[in-house]
Motif scaffolding. Structure first.
Motif, PDB file in Angstrom:
ATOM      1  N   THR A  14     -18.275  12.709  63.267  1.00  0.00           N
ATOM      2  CA  THR A  14     -17.998  12.224  62.073  1.00  0.00           C
ATOM      3  C   THR A  14     -17.490  13.458  60.989  1.00  0.00           C
ATOM      4  O   THR A  14     -18.456  14.292  60.796  1.00  0.00           O
ATOM      5  CB  THR A  14     -18.803  10.977  61.555  1.00  0.00           C
ATOM      6  OG1 THR A  14     -18.997  10.151  62.299  1.00  0.00           O
ATOM      7  CG2 THR A  14     -18.457  10.466  59.935  1.00  0.00           C
ATOM      8  N   PRO A  15     -16.369  13.204  60.381  1.00  0.00           N
ATOM      9  CA  PRO A  15     -16.352  14.186  59.156  1.00  0.00           C
ATOM     10  C   PRO A  15     -17.209  14.549  58.215  1.00  0.00           C
ATOM     11  O   PRO A  15     -17.939  13.602  57.682  1.00  0.00           O
ATOM     12  CB  PRO A  15     -15.055  13.978  58.414  1.00  0.00           C
ATOM     13  CG  PRO A  15     -14.190  12.919  59.511  1.00  0.00           C
ATOM     14  CD  PRO A  15     -15.426  12.323  60.259  1.00  0.00           C
ATOM     15  N   GLY A  16     -17.934  15.798  58.026  1.00  0.00           N
ATOM     16  CA  GLY A  16     -18.961  16.093  57.135  1.00  0.00           C
ATOM     17  C   GLY A  16     -19.748  17.058  57.688  1.00  0.00           C
ATOM     18  O   GLY A  16     -19.903  17.120  58.966  1.00  0.00           O
ATOM     19  N   LYS A  17     -20.412  17.618  57.052  1.00  0.00           N
ATOM     20  CA  LYS A  17     -21.426  18.915  57.500  1.00  0.00           C
ATOM     21  C   LYS A  17     -22.724  17.970  58.127  1.00  0.00           C
ATOM     22  O   LYS A  17     -22.875  16.956  57.610  1.00  0.00           O
ATOM     23  CB  LYS A  17     -21.908  19.975  56.567  1.00  0.00           C
ATOM     24  CG  LYS A  17     -20.534  20.622  56.029  1.00  0.00           C
ATOM     25  CD  LYS A  17     -19.713  21.065  56.938  1.00  0.00           C
ATOM     26  CE  LYS A  17     -18.471  22.302  56.436  1.00  0.00           C
ATOM     27  NZ  LYS A  17     -17.668  22.220  57.382  1.00  0.00           N
ATOM     28  N   LYS A  18     -23.686  18.353  58.683  1.00  0.00           N
ATOM     29  CA  LYS A  18     -24.686  17.681  59.494  1.00  0.00           C
ATOM     30  C   LYS A  18     -25.928  18.143  58.956  1.00  0.00           C
ATOM     31  O   LYS A  18     -26.141  19.417  58.626  1.00  0.00           O
ATOM     32  CB  LYS A  18     -24.634  17.833  60.861  1.00  0.00           C
ATOM     33  CG  LYS A  18     -23.138  18.183  61.431  1.00  0.00           C
ATOM     34  CD  LYS A  18     -22.155  16.595  61.232  1.00  0.00           C
ATOM     35  CE  LYS A  18     -20.899  17.108  61.732  1.00  0.00           C
ATOM     36  NZ  LYS A  18     -19.698  16.056  61.497  1.00  0.00           N
ATOM     37  N   LEU A  19     -27.141  17.276  58.889  1.00  0.00           N
ATOM     38  CA  LEU A  19     -28.505  17.653  58.556  1.00  0.00           C
ATOM     39  C   LEU A  19     -29.131  16.611  59.397  1.00  0.00           C
ATOM     40  O   LEU A  19     -29.028  15.574  59.376  1.00  0.00           O
ATOM     41  CB  LEU A  19     -28.523  17.533  56.949  1.00  0.00           C
ATOM     42  CG  LEU A  19     -30.181  17.808  56.643  1.00  0.00           C
ATOM     43  CD1 LEU A  19     -30.270  18.676  55.555  1.00  0.00           C
ATOM     44  CD2 LEU A  19     -31.103  16.507  56.874  1.00  0.00           C
ATOM     45  N   TYR A  44     -19.622  20.939  68.353  1.00  0.00           N
ATOM     46  CA  TYR A  44     -19.052  21.266  67.073  1.00  0.00           C
ATOM     47  C   TYR A  44     -18.691  22.672  66.571  1.00  0.00           C
ATOM     48  O   TYR A  44     -17.879  22.757  65.567  1.00  0.00           O
ATOM     49  CB  TYR A  44     -20.265  20.599  66.223  1.00  0.00           C
ATOM     50  CG  TYR A  44     -19.978  20.749  64.775  1.00  0.00           C
ATOM     51  CD1 TYR A  44     -19.289  20.021  64.078  1.00  0.00           C
ATOM     52  CD2 TYR A  44     -21.013  21.484  63.865  1.00  0.00           C
ATOM     53  CE1 TYR A  44     -19.219  20.156  62.495  1.00  0.00           C
ATOM     54  CE2 TYR A  44     -20.909  21.613  62.630  1.00  0.00           C
ATOM     55  CZ  TYR A  44     -20.053  20.701  61.767  1.00  0.00           C
ATOM     56  OH  TYR A  44     -20.071  21.039  60.765  1.00  0.00           O
ATOM     57  N   ARG A  45     -19.660  23.335  66.652  1.00  0.00           N
ATOM     58  CA  ARG A  45     -19.359  25.030  66.353  1.00  0.00           C
ATOM     59  C   ARG A  45     -18.203  25.670  66.990  1.00  0.00           C
ATOM     60  O   ARG A  45     -17.543  26.439  66.189  1.00  0.00           O
ATOM     61  CB  ARG A  45     -20.692  25.608  66.512  1.00  0.00           C
ATOM     62  CG  ARG A  45     -22.008  25.291  65.921  1.00  0.00           C
ATOM     63  CD  ARG A  45     -23.222  25.964  66.202  1.00  0.00           C
ATOM     64  NE  ARG A  45     -23.045  27.420  65.881  1.00  0.00           N
ATOM     65  CZ  ARG A  45     -23.948  28.387  65.824  1.00  0.00           C
ATOM     66  NH1 ARG A  45     -25.082  27.940  65.998  1.00  0.00           N
ATOM     67  NH2 ARG A  45     -23.837  29.849  65.451  1.00  0.00           N
ATOM     68  N   ALA A  92     -24.344  11.582  68.215  1.00  0.00           N
ATOM     69  CA  ALA A  92     -22.960  11.929  68.708  1.00  0.00           C
ATOM     70  C   ALA A  92     -22.017  11.186  67.509  1.00  0.00           C
ATOM     71  O   ALA A  92     -21.189  11.890  67.112  1.00  0.00           O
ATOM     72  CB  ALA A  92     -22.632  11.058  70.130  1.00  0.00           C
ATOM     73  N   TRP A  93     -22.393  10.156  66.941  1.00  0.00           N
ATOM     74  CA  TRP A  93     -21.909   9.506  65.788  1.00  0.00           C
ATOM     75  C   TRP A  93     -21.752  10.409  64.624  1.00  0.00           C
ATOM     76  O   TRP A  93     -20.786  10.885  63.947  1.00  0.00           O
ATOM     77  CB  TRP A  93     -22.154   8.146  65.488  1.00  0.00           C
ATOM     78  CG  TRP A  93     -21.897   7.536  64.109  1.00  0.00           C
ATOM     79  CD1 TRP A  93     -22.754   7.322  63.060  1.00  0.00           C
ATOM     80  CD2 TRP A  93     -20.696   7.113  63.823  1.00  0.00           C
ATOM     81  NE1 TRP A  93     -22.219   6.968  61.898  1.00  0.00           N
ATOM     82  CE2 TRP A  93     -20.752   6.509  62.472  1.00  0.00           C
ATOM     83  CE3 TRP A  93     -19.470   7.033  64.448  1.00  0.00           C
ATOM     84  CZ2 TRP A  93     -19.889   6.251  61.973  1.00  0.00           C
ATOM     85  CZ3 TRP A  93     -18.200   6.644  63.633  1.00  0.00           C
ATOM     86  CH2 TRP A  93     -18.562   5.889  62.423  1.00  0.00           C
ATOM     87  N   GLN A  94     -22.968  10.952  64.342  1.00  0.00           N
ATOM     88  CA  GLN A  94     -23.368  12.092  63.335  1.00  0.00           C
ATOM     89  C   GLN A  94     -22.167  13.314  63.561  1.00  0.00           C
ATOM     90  O   GLN A  94     -21.686  13.783  62.522  1.00  0.00           O
ATOM     91  CB  GLN A  94     -24.540  12.406  63.122  1.00  0.00           C
ATOM     92  CG  GLN A  94     -24.976  13.481  61.857  1.00  0.00           C
ATOM     93  CD  GLN A  94     -26.085  13.921  61.911  1.00  0.00           C
ATOM     94  OE1 GLN A  94     -26.803  14.363  63.040  1.00  0.00           O
ATOM     95  NE2 GLN A  94     -26.851  14.310  60.844  1.00  0.00           N
ATOM     96  N   MET A  95     -22.362  13.858  64.626  1.00  0.00           N
ATOM     97  CA  MET A  95     -21.976  15.155  64.970  1.00  0.00           C
ATOM     98  C   MET A  95     -20.258  15.069  64.967  1.00  0.00           C
ATOM     99  O   MET A  95     -19.484  16.188  64.784  1.00  0.00           O
ATOM    100  CB  MET A  95     -22.373  15.777  66.332  1.00  0.00           C
ATOM    101  CG  MET A  95     -23.755  16.009  66.329  1.00  0.00           C
ATOM    102  SD  MET A  95     -24.132  17.268  64.841  1.00  0.00           S
ATOM    103  CE  MET A  95     -23.390  18.606  65.499  1.00  0.00           C
TER     104      MET A  95
END
Length: 633
Positions: free
Chosen positions: A468-473, A516-517, A463-466
């Protein structure tokens, strides 16, 4: 067959192509060099070996006899060429090169379009390209996509170990298409990123020690099989990115190293030509023909295989002449600095090529230093990449999550510092394969506490990754909490999806991807400070962070993370508007395997200035959990 005294014009190729190759400006040299089957039969072979005394093509068509089919020199171009009428599609071949010192070398073709299945390593004459693509609609959409403001959630995959047959055999590209594509779509990813698929002899290198820069690995089938896979992804609405390795190449004697008896693709001086960490050779980016070779490799994967972008590996090792070297082990540039000026020029040329010729295609830099303007346009002085991996965000986040929650209060800045530089580049937030190998353990294995806390921490990390501003991998296996460290020698531990806790991790990742999408506030301004605002970044005592994500039209989402296992009742935060707020995500939901502490799915804001905002919410913060809230429609 003996070489002719007069150069046959039919084997010379286009003079313009040859001129541009020698100038370092031919990005389609794979149409000139290599093995080219002729419609009337036979094969034309061309190879660059400027310092050779003689060159022959040997293969299954002539008993591997170097006296049978010698090539002729095409003069100052350094190219040797010949027509072999008794060679055909599917034949194996190599080049027999006699160097200036008289030493005989047998080399695979640098421009081979197909290769023998490892551990064998001969080149194979490929059939002319006749694949019929069905992804025109995708390519039109890609060209029109505003990728800066679009969602991008990337599933990083190693094709040989995602899933295998029960007997351990690798899946082919067509088999992967039937299984991987629907899986990735079901989890809500927008793109796949494939670890290098260029031919490589050693499975343990994961493709990062490439020996054929134009040939997909025979492990997974034919070139047409790979095209089928990419085509199927596009028809299903899934982008495909390729991990590409122009920073170094292995020193195998049958491949690129000292190709014609001289340091042809690499530098002669080991202070420039050897990558000490990996035991590999460094490309000589200042040599025109080497630039043509690498630019052509990039062009081939995008033009012939329709990949949607390239992730360029180990960019830092290319940029710095002293990368991982002690004083005295490197040579400065002409200005006395440590910057590799030739590599900088090459990278700018690469990005100009990709963005100029392939509408909507993207480039990603794995760059781990503070080199400025990596993802800024070339005409503004940048390197020209579309995006850069945020290694700082990754390191800070994993360091923080590894800590016992009891001590996280003393390291609050590890989670807030990233906003100090978050918009200096177009960042991708990577939780990649590099973080789950070489004794580092799996993502869930890094989490502290008992098993309940480990799963809660992993859901919170995702959740922290998704949010936070920035694209995800995200690397494969992390989406369901694989316990074992990743190994290229086996498939993922799919049996874990028979356990509710692992299913819960998969569910939360799927729902996070969906939010996110679907919510513009979560992705439209990933690269713009206007898309993010702290509500409260100072509550280190409770290890709680809260912030806003905003869309271009002003709509917003509220995110609150509790990084401790303690439930926090009546926790008040400011919000921009009055109204009812729905819980879009609660990572502590029983549906995800949590304890089901929350706010009943909805909470109302009350008026009154709080945290410099005109309204506030009184929340119950679940343990080790993230809440994502938005105004009800």
């Amino acid at each position: 067959m003996s070489p002719k005294n007069v150069r046959p014009p039919e084997i010379a190729g286009s003079p313009q192509d040859t001129y541009l190759f020698n100038e370092g400006r031919n990005s389609q040299t794979y149409r000139l060099l290599g093995a080219h089957a002729q419609t009337a039969g036979g094969v034309v072979f061309r190879v660059w070996a400027p310092n050779a005394r003689s060159v022959s093509v040997i293969g299954s068509f002539n008993g591997w006899n170097g006296a049978s089919d010698p090539l002729v020199s095409l003069g100052d171009s350094g190219i040797w060429a010949g027509y072999v009428g008794h060679a055909a599609v599917g034949d194996l071949y190599r080049f027999e090169i006699v160097a200036a010192d008289g030493y005989r070398r047998v080399k695979s073709d640098p421009y081979a379009r197909e290769c023998e299945l490892r551990p064998a390593n001969a080149s194979r004459v490929a059939a002319p390209d006749c694949y019929r693509w069905n992804d025109a609609a995708w390519l039109r959409r890609r060209a029109q996509t505003d990728w800066l403001h679009a969602p991008m959630s990337i599933y990083e995959v190693h094709a040989g170990s995602w899933m295998r047959h029960p007997d351990g055999r690798l899946y082919s590209w067509r088999e992967l298409a039937a299984r991987l594509i629907p899986y990735a779509l079901e989890q809500g990813f927008t793109h796949l990123e494939l670890l290098p698929v260029s031919e490589h002899p050693l499975d343990e290198s994961w493709g990062y020690q490439t020996t054929a820069y134009f040939a997909p690995s025979a492990r997974y089938g034919t070139p047409d099989d790979l095209k089928f896979f990419v085509d199927a992804c596009h028809q299903a609405g899934l982008g495909v990115l390729l991990d590409w390795v122009p920073g170094h190449f292995p020193a195998d004697e049958w491949a690129l190293a000292r190709f014609d008896g001289s340091a042809l693709y690499e530098h002669e001086d080991p202070r420039l030509g050897l990558q000490l960490d990996w035991g590999t050779c460094i490309f000589n980016y200042g040599r025109h023909e080497v630039k043509s070779f690498l630019l052509s490799s990039a062009h081939c994967w995008l033009a012939e295989y329709h990949f949607d972008g390239l992730r360029v590996d180990a960019v830092a090792s290319m940029l710095y002449l002293d990368y991982s070297r002690k004083p005295g082990e490197w040579l400065p540039n002409r200005f006395g600095g440590r910057e590799n000026l030739d590599a900088i020029d090459f990278l700018r040329q690469l990005n100009t090529l990709v963005h100029g010729e392939f509408a909507g295609a993207l480039t990603f830099a794995e760059e781990s230093t503070a080199w400025p303007m990596v993802s800024r346009p070339v005409n503004l002085g940048g390197l020209g990449f579309s995006m850069k991996w945020s290694m700082g965000w990754m390191n800070d986040s994993l360091r923080y999550f590894h800590r016992d929650p009891l001590y996280r209060r003393w390291h609050h800045n590890e989670m807030t510092f990233g906003q100090m530089y978050a918009y200096s580049e177009n960042f991708v937030l990577p939780l990649s394969h590099d973080e789950v190998v070489h004794g580092k353990g799996s993502l869930i294995g890094k989490m502290p506490g008992d098993n309940w806390q480990r799963f809660a921490n992993l859901r919170l990390l995702l959740a922290w990754q998704m949010t936070t501003p920035g694209k995800k991998l995200l690397f494969m296996g992390s989406e369901f909490g694989q316990w074992r460290e990743w190994s290229e020698q086996r498939e993922l531990d799919w049996a874990l999806l028979g356990e509710a806790r692992h299913v819960g991790v998969l569910r939360v990742l799927r729902d996070l991807n969906g939010v996110y999408r679907e919510r513009p506030a979560m992705h439209e301004l990933d690269f713009d400070a206007a898309g993010f605002a702290w509500i409260d970044c100072h509550d280190a005592d409770h290890s709680v962070l809260s912030w806003l994500r905003r869309a271009r039209d002003g709509r917003f989402v509220v995110v609150v993370c509790n990084f401790t296992p303690q439930v926090r009742e009546h926790y008040r935060i400011g919000v921009p508007q009055l109204g009812d707020y729905a819980e879009l995500i609660n990572t502590d939901s029983a549906f995800y395997g949590g304890s089901n502490v929350g706010n009943g799915g909805r909470v109302s804001a009350v008026p009154g200035n709080w945290m410099h905002l005109p309204a506030s919410l009184s929340l119950t913060l679940p343990p080790l959990a993230c809440l994502v809230l938005a105004l009800c429609d």
